[in-house]
Design an enzyme around this catalytic site. Structure first.
Site, PDB file in Angstrom:
ATOM      1  N   ALA A  20     -12.151  11.078   8.326  1.00  0.00           N
ATOM      2  CA  ALA A  20     -13.397  11.661   7.146  1.00  0.00           C
ATOM      3  C   ALA A  20     -13.259  11.513   5.621  1.00  0.00           C
ATOM      4  O   ALA A  20     -14.222  10.669   5.502  1.00  0.00           O
ATOM      5  CB  ALA A  20     -13.129  13.357   7.216  1.00  0.00           C
ATOM      6  N   ALA A  21     -12.109  11.215   5.279  1.00  0.00           N
ATOM      7  CA  ALA A  21     -11.937  11.323   3.749  1.00  0.00           C
ATOM      8  C   ALA A  21     -12.092   9.723   3.516  1.00  0.00           C
ATOM      9  O   ALA A  21     -13.009   9.118   2.709  1.00  0.00           O
ATOM     10  CB  ALA A  21     -10.918  11.762   3.020  1.00  0.00           C
ATOM     11  N   CYS A  54     -11.305  18.828  14.483  1.00  0.00           N
ATOM     12  CA  CYS A  54     -11.726  20.287  14.546  1.00  0.00           C
ATOM     13  C   CYS A  54     -12.120  20.599  15.763  1.00  0.00           C
ATOM     14  O   CYS A  54     -12.075  21.602  16.417  1.00  0.00           O
ATOM     15  CB  CYS A  54     -12.530  20.890  13.585  1.00  0.00           C
ATOM     16  SG  CYS A  54     -11.960  20.593  11.859  1.00  0.00           S
ATOM     17  N   ASN A 318     -14.492  15.442   3.800  1.00  0.00           N
ATOM     18  CA  ASN A 318     -15.702  14.693   3.632  1.00  0.00           C
ATOM     19  C   ASN A 318     -16.023  14.629   1.992  1.00  0.00           C
ATOM     20  O   ASN A 318     -16.799  13.794   1.684  1.00  0.00           O
ATOM     21  CB  ASN A 318     -16.796  15.324   4.607  1.00  0.00           C
ATOM     22  CG  ASN A 318     -16.615  14.571   5.918  1.00  0.00           C
ATOM     23  OD1 ASN A 318     -16.951  13.499   6.231  1.00  0.00           O
ATOM     24  ND2 ASN A 318     -15.993  15.469   6.850  1.00  0.00           N
TER      25      ASN A 318
END
Length: 464
Positions: A20-21, A54, A318
């Site tokens: 994500a990051a 998740c 994010n």
């Protein structure tokens, strides 16, 4: 093999971590700067990129049928945007002085050095694995990555027995207990704490405990697993605490995670008290103008307590990536902090929290009042109304909202967002009582449960 660096006039951004990051940062930087200005090289040691960790419990439980459904963007899609994404390649070292990273191809074993002008560290978090006999035996599983999820599903498909033990009763533990129940397993949850969901106060955790037992899950609280017992075939057959053994054909570790900052620590980058990287508001690593970090490997400011925290959530990751990408690409953005909002469920029970627990408030020296109310998700006379418990903390004298916890059935969990906004805005419980929330009998009572709690808290503040 040590390869020399050949460069052109472009800047080079190196990203460590393809979830994500990291990939949000790379994608945002690419939007701001084309390939003629910025070369982007990203390293990911796993098989997948830009996926929802998740969602793994819901894939294991069968609500999601294919892992591809959890992937937001594939490696091929990233490469189509001129991002040189190198899969199954693990960064082994960061050389800050010479601005380069050493990476190993996990298939061939070949190593290369890659220089950078700008570096993004998005190494995520690692599951806590207790140091005890048998913890690495076949049948033991963590669920941090899609590779982990696939390994667990493969085990479930080939395991004859139907007994599962989940170690830990946090978000992952509770969600995995539900997933295994959905797969027809007999599930035992062994929890070190006095109640499940330690992110709640114990009185609210007790509601979760009761609901889980009602689903047929065996709850073992105040118990720490001391060893894993294996059979003649070397596979797990049980877990043991000081007082008992619990048979298991599969064991899932849901104890929690820690920031994965091994590389950063070895490179001498600053870490906080929770082991996460420390950054400024623009997500730059403190003291390093050309290094950014985001996602589960960093610590962030808690806007309620004013202290640094480690919170591993995709929502934060994010946002971090967007902020980092803006900075790398020449723009400007900041990540001011968090209030600690999280929501989960076990079957039809919804669990939500934001802000501080009682012990959090005590630890930072805040004096507070707390109230707990019972209400319903809809007008009591409307079909489908279900019970809901709301607990609210407010600062004594000032009335500043400090935290909210909610446990209930359908329609309970996302109500925590009201409190999250109020916490971010620094509102008092008195001010909250005047919030103009939407009302109709199918959606809420005339006084929303969060506002009922706010009224009761405001009254208690006035008399404290």
């Amino acid at each position: 093999m040590n390869m020399s660096r050949t460069r052109d006039t472009r800047e080079r951004l190196v990203v460590i971590g393809g979830d994500a990051a990291g990939m949000s940062a790379a994608s945002q930087a690419r939007r701001l700067k084309g390939p003629d200005e910025l070369e982007i090289v990203a390293f990911e040691r796993g098989h997948f990129t830009s996926y929802s960790a998740c969602g793994i419990p819901y894939w294991v439980g069968g609500d999601v049928t294919e892992p591809d459904q959890l992937i937001a963007r594939t490696p091929e899609e990233h490469r189509a945007r001129d991002i040189d994404l190198r899969m199954r390649t693990e960064v082994m070292e960061i050389d800050v002085d010479r601005q380069r990273v050493r990476a190993r191809d996990l298939e061939s074993g070949a190593e290369t050095w890659t220089s950078y002008d700008k570096l993004v560290i998005a190494t995520g978090a690692r599951p806590i694995r207790p140091d005890m006999p048998g913890v690495d035996a076949p049948g033991m599983h963590g669920v941090q990555t899609l590779d982990d999820g696939q390994a667990l599903i493969d085990t479930l498909a080939h395991t004859r027995g139907r007994r599962a033990v989940v170690v830990g009763a946090g978000y992952i533990g509770v969600e995995m207990a539900e997933a295994l129940i959905n797969r027809g397993y007999e599930v035992t949850v062994v929890n070190r704490g006095s109640e499940p969901m330690s992110t709640l106060d114990p009185d609210m955790g007790r509601l979760v405990h009761e609901a889980m037992e009602g689903l047929g899950i065996t709850m073992v609280d105040d118990a720490a697993v001391t060893k894993v017992l294996t059979g003649e075939d070397g596979r797990v057959r049980a877990v043991a605490t000081e007082n008992a053994e619990y048979p298991a054909d599969v064991v899932v570790l849901g104890i929690g995670v820690r920031p994965e900052t091994t590389l950063a620590k070895a490179a001498g980058l600053p870490l906080g008290s929770h082991g996460g990287l420390l950054t400024d508001l623009a997500m730059r690593v403190r003291g390093h103008e050309n290094i950014w970090a985001g996602g589960d490997c960093v610590e962030v400011l808690d806007l309620v307590s004013g202290q640094e925290r480690h919170i591993a959530l995709g929502t934060h990751a994010n946002k971090h990536g967007q902020v980092i990408g803006m900075g790398v690409g020449g723009g400007y953005a900041t990540f001011p902090g968090v209030v600690g909002t999280a929501v989960s469920k076990v079957c039809d029970l919804e669990i939500a929290r934001t802000g501080l627990r009682e012990k959090d408030a005590r630890r930072v020296g805040l004096q507070f009042v707390s109230v707990t109310i019972e209400s319903t998700s809809r007008a009591g006379y409307y079909p489908g109304a279900s019970p809901m418990t709301v607990k609210m903390l407010a600062e004594r004298r000032t009335g500043r909202l400090l935290g909210v916890q909610i446990v209930g059935r359908e329609g309970a969990g996302k109500r925590v967002d009201i409190a999250a906004v109020a916490l971010t805005a620094g509102m008092t419980v008195e001010q909250m009582t005047a919030l103009d929330l939407g009302y109709a009998p199918p959606f809420s009572p005339v006084w929303d449960p969060v506002l009922v709690a706010a009224r009761k808290a405001a009254a208690k503040v006035r008399t404290s």
